[in-house]
Design a protein around this motif. Structure first.
Motif, mmCIF file in Angstrom:
data_model
loop_
_atom_site.group_PDB
_atom_site.id
_atom_site.type_symbol
_atom_site.label_atom_id
_atom_site.label_comp_id
_atom_site.label_asym_id
_atom_site.label_seq_id
_atom_site.Cartn_x
_atom_site.Cartn_y
_atom_site.Cartn_z
ATOM 1 N N GLY A 204 0.804 -1.208 0.000
ATOM 2 C CA GLY A 204 0.000 0.000 0.000
ATOM 3 C C GLY A 204 0.838 1.260 0.000
ATOM 4 O O GLY A 204 2.067 1.197 -0.046
ATOM 5 N N PRO A 205 0.162 2.436 0.010
ATOM 6 C CA PRO A 205 -1.272 2.579 0.251
ATOM 7 C C PRO A 205 -2.081 2.301 -1.011
ATOM 8 O O PRO A 205 -1.770 2.802 -2.083
ATOM 9 C CB PRO A 205 -1.416 4.048 0.648
ATOM 10 N N ARG A 206 -3.146 1.522 -0.859
ATOM 11 C CA ARG A 206 -4.099 1.295 -1.935
ATOM 12 C C ARG A 206 -5.496 1.251 -1.349
ATOM 13 O O ARG A 206 -5.692 0.873 -0.185
ATOM 14 C CB ARG A 206 -3.800 -0.018 -2.676
ATOM 15 N N LEU A 207 -6.464 1.646 -2.168
ATOM 16 C CA LEU A 207 -7.871 1.580 -1.764
ATOM 17 C C LEU A 207 -8.407 0.217 -2.154
ATOM 18 O O LEU A 207 -8.576 -0.079 -3.337
ATOM 19 C CB LEU A 207 -8.663 2.692 -2.457
ATOM 20 N N HIS A 208 -8.676 -0.616 -1.151
ATOM 21 C CA HIS A 208 -9.227 -1.937 -1.430
ATOM 22 C C HIS A 208 -10.666 -1.828 -1.905
ATOM 23 O O HIS A 208 -11.049 -2.392 -2.928
ATOM 24 C CB HIS A 208 -9.147 -2.816 -0.186
ATOM 25 N N HIS A 209 -11.488 -1.073 -1.157
ATOM 26 C CA HIS A 209 -12.867 -0.841 -1.597
ATOM 27 C C HIS A 209 -13.470 0.326 -0.837
ATOM 28 O O HIS A 209 -12.939 0.774 0.174
ATOM 29 C CB HIS A 209 -13.735 -2.099 -1.403
ATOM 30 N N PHE A 210 -14.570 0.817 -1.354
ATOM 31 C CA PHE A 210 -15.455 1.725 -0.631
ATOM 32 C C PHE A 210 -16.824 1.071 -0.610
ATOM 33 O O PHE A 210 -17.149 0.240 -1.457
ATOM 34 C CB PHE A 210 -15.480 3.121 -1.265
ATOM 35 N N ALA A 211 -17.651 1.412 0.386
ATOM 36 C CA ALA A 211 -18.870 0.646 0.629
ATOM 37 C C ALA A 211 -20.079 1.537 0.821
ATOM 38 O O ALA A 211 -20.009 2.580 1.488
ATOM 39 C CB ALA A 211 -18.696 -0.239 1.866
ATOM 40 N N TYR A 212 -21.190 1.098 0.231
ATOM 41 C CA TYR A 212 -22.490 1.741 0.408
ATOM 42 C C TYR A 212 -23.441 0.801 1.135
ATOM 43 O O TYR A 212 -23.419 -0.418 0.915
ATOM 44 C CB TYR A 212 -23.105 2.104 -0.950
ATOM 45 N N THR A 213 -24.291 1.378 1.976
ATOM 46 C CA THR A 213 -25.338 0.597 2.616
ATOM 47 C C THR A 213 -26.534 0.456 1.680
ATOM 48 O O THR A 213 -26.775 1.304 0.815
ATOM 49 C CB THR A 213 -25.826 1.254 3.914
ATOM 50 N N VAL A 214 -27.272 -0.625 1.857
ATOM 51 C CA VAL A 214 -28.584 -0.791 1.236
ATOM 52 C C VAL A 214 -29.595 -1.008 2.354
ATOM 53 O O VAL A 214 -29.254 -1.506 3.422
ATOM 54 C CB VAL A 214 -28.613 -1.968 0.227
ATOM 55 N N SER A 215 -30.844 -0.629 2.121
ATOM 56 C CA SER A 215 -31.841 -0.706 3.191
ATOM 57 C C SER A 215 -32.500 -2.065 3.290
ATOM 58 O O SER A 215 -33.029 -2.436 4.343
ATOM 59 C CB SER A 215 -32.907 0.382 2.991
ATOM 60 N N GLU A 216 -32.503 -2.831 2.201
ATOM 61 C CA GLU A 216 -33.139 -4.141 2.185
ATOM 62 C C GLU A 216 -32.122 -5.187 1.719
ATOM 63 O O GLU A 216 -31.380 -4.952 0.756
ATOM 64 C CB GLU A 216 -34.337 -4.160 1.229
ATOM 65 N N SER A 217 -32.096 -6.337 2.376
ATOM 66 C CA SER A 217 -31.118 -7.375 2.026
ATOM 67 C C SER A 217 -31.263 -7.834 0.583
ATOM 68 O O SER A 217 -30.272 -8.154 -0.081
ATOM 69 C CB SER A 217 -31.256 -8.565 2.979
ATOM 70 N N HIS A 218 -32.502 -7.835 0.066
ATOM 71 C CA HIS A 218 -32.698 -8.324 -1.297
ATOM 72 C C HIS A 218 -32.048 -7.409 -2.329
ATOM 73 O O HIS A 218 -31.793 -7.817 -3.457
ATOM 74 C CB HIS A 218 -34.186 -8.511 -1.606
ATOM 75 N N ASN A 219 -31.734 -6.147 -1.937
ATOM 76 C CA ASN A 219 -31.056 -5.245 -2.860
ATOM 77 C C ASN A 219 -29.670 -5.761 -3.248
ATOM 78 O O ASN A 219 -29.167 -5.467 -4.339
ATOM 79 C CB ASN A 219 -30.920 -3.851 -2.259
ATOM 80 N N ILE A 220 -29.054 -6.525 -2.353
ATOM 81 C CA ILE A 220 -27.745 -7.115 -2.644
ATOM 82 C C ILE A 220 -27.860 -8.088 -3.809
ATOM 83 O O ILE A 220 -27.027 -8.096 -4.723
ATOM 84 C CB ILE A 220 -27.192 -7.803 -1.382
ATOM 85 N N PHE A 221 -28.909 -8.900 -3.794
ATOM 86 C CA PHE A 221 -29.116 -9.860 -4.876
ATOM 87 C C PHE A 221 -29.576 -9.153 -6.150
ATOM 88 O O PHE A 221 -29.233 -9.577 -7.267
ATOM 89 C CB PHE A 221 -30.130 -10.913 -4.443
ATOM 90 N N THR A 222 -30.322 -8.055 -5.995
ATOM 91 C CA THR A 222 -30.710 -7.261 -7.158
ATOM 92 C C THR A 222 -29.478 -6.742 -7.893
ATOM 93 O O THR A 222 -29.420 -6.757 -9.125
ATOM 94 C CB THR A 222 -31.597 -6.077 -6.732
#
Length: 334
Positions: A204-222
C-alpha cells in the motif's frame, strides 16, 4: 495489542464522506453506478460526474473524473465538524511533517488536502452543498438502491503503525484481526457504527474498496442480477455472503475500471465508551466464516492505487485462504 485511542483528538473527524475516482470512460462508469449500484446523479459535465446515495443530503459521495491515462483513486474524503477543525488539522499535519494544502473544490466549503504517513491521499472538509434526499422517491429508484457511503478499506504495509496514527485522530476499533501479537486488520470508526476506515495488511497505500449501505437485504441480490443483465457477471467478485467481523450481508463488485465497491446491509452501533473491540484470531478466521466459499486471490491482492503515490511492500506478505487454495485442498482430499 491495539494502540491507545485519543478520545480528545486535535480535530474532530465525524465520518467517511466521499471518494474521488479516475475512470477511463465516464459514460460507462456513470451507467454502472446508476444502473447497478443505484446512485443518483447530482450534477455532471466537463468530464466529471457527481453522485450520491438515496439517503444522502450532501451533494456527492462519489465523484467520477474522466482520465484517459490513469484509473486511480484521487482522494478519499472525511468530514470534520467545524470550520476551525480544518485549521487544527492543517496545524497537526504540518507538525507531523506530512503534506497539507488548502484547495478549492466545487460544491464544498473550505477544503484541505493531506497525506497520512504512508501517502494515502485524503480530503477534509466541513461543509458541502445540500440537495433533497431521494429515499422516498420510489418512482426514480434504480439498481440496488444504495443509501449512503459508509466506509473505506485501505491496504497498508504495517497495519499497527497506521492504526496507531488514526487512533491519535480519535478513531476507535470496533473489531480487529490478529495472529499472536501481530495486528493484521483494524476496523475503525468515528460516526458511532462499527466502521469508517478499515486497515488491512498488504502492499500500500491502496484503496481496497469503498462501501455503500442498502436498506433491504434483497437489494444485494438485485445488484448481482443487474450486473449479470448488463454484462458485468464476472464483476461480481465476492459474495453474496455474510461477514464474520461486523456480521453484515455483503457483495463486492468491480466497476468498469476495476475499482471495487461493496454493498451491504448496515451494522451495529458503537457509541458507548465502555464497548471493547472484538478480537478475531486470523488462524481460525476464513473468508467464509459464516457461510459461502472463500474469496478469490484477486480480492486480497488487487486494489486501486492512489494517484501519485509509491507503493510500500509489507514485511510479511499476507497468506490468506483463497478460493484457489480452498479448491486445491478439496481436490487433494478426493
Amino acid at each position: 495489542m491495539l494502540p491507545a485511542v485519543n478520545l480528545r483528538p486535535p480535530f474532530n473527524i465525524t465520518r467517511a464522506s466521499h471518494v474521488v475516482l479516475h475512470v477511463s470512460d465516464l459514460a460507462r462508469s456513470r451507467a454502472f453506478y446508476v444502473g447497478i449500484v443505484g446512485l443518483v446523479v447530482s450534477e455532471e459535465g466537463d468530464g466529471v460526474c457527481y453522485l450520491r446515495g438515496l439517503a444522502e443530503a450532501c451533494h456527492h459521495s462519489l465523484v467520477l473524473v474522466q482520465s484517459r491515462t490513469e484509473q486511480t483513486c484521487k482522494r478519499i474524503g472525511f468530514r470534520v465538524f467545524f470550520e476551525e477543525d480544518l485549521d487544527s488539522a492543517y496545524a497537526f499535519f504540518k507538525s507531523e511533517g506530512l503534506a497539507a494544502e488548502w484547495v478549492d473544490v466545487p460544491h464544498q466549503g473550505r477544503t484541505l488536502h493531506v497525506d497520512d504517513p504512508i501517502g494515502t491521499k485524503i480530503e477534509l472538509c466541513a461543509q458541502m452543498k445540500t440537495l433533497p434526499r431521494m429515499y422516498l422517491k420510489c418512482e426514480s429508484f434504480t439498481g440496488a438502491h444504495a443509501q449512503r457511503l459508509d466506509h473505506y478499506q485501505l491496504l497498508a504495509p504495517d497495519t499497527y503503525a497506521l492504526c496507531e496514527f488514526y487512533s491519535r485522530l480519535g478513531f476507535r476499533n470496533s473489531e480487529y484481526i490478529a495472529h499472536g501479537d501481530k495486528l493484521l486488520g483494524a476496523f475503525m470508526y468515528r460516526k458511532g457504527t462499527c466502521l469508517d476506515l478499515a486497515i488491512v495488511n498488504g502492499e500500500g497505500p491502496r484503496l481496497h474498496h469503498f462501501a455503500y449501505t442498502v436498506s433491504e437485504s434483497h437489494n444485494i441480490f438485485t445488484a448481482c442480477d443487474l450486473a449479470g443483465n448488463y454484462g458485468y457477471a464476472a464483476s461480481v467478485e465476492r459474495g453474496p455472503g455474510r461477514h464474520g467481523p461486523g456480521g453484515m450481508l455483503f457483495v463486492y463488485l468491480r466497476d468498469p475500471d476495476g475499482h471495487r465497491v461493496e454493498l451491504f446491509n448496515s451494522h451495529y452501533q458503537t457509541i458507548d465508551i465502555e464497548i471493547e473491540p472484538v478480537r478475531w484470531e486470523a488462524a481460525s478466521l476464513s473468508t467464509n466464516v459464516r457461510w459461502g466459499i472463500p474469496a478469490p486471490a484477486r480480492w486480497y491482492f488487487e486494489a486501486t492505487r492512489f494517484a501519485g503515490t509509491s507503493l510500500i511492500e509489507p514485511a510479511e506478505k499476507p497468506n490468506p485462504e483463497t478460493l484457489e487454495s480452498y479448491a486445491l485442498k478439496l481436490s487433494s482430499q478426493n
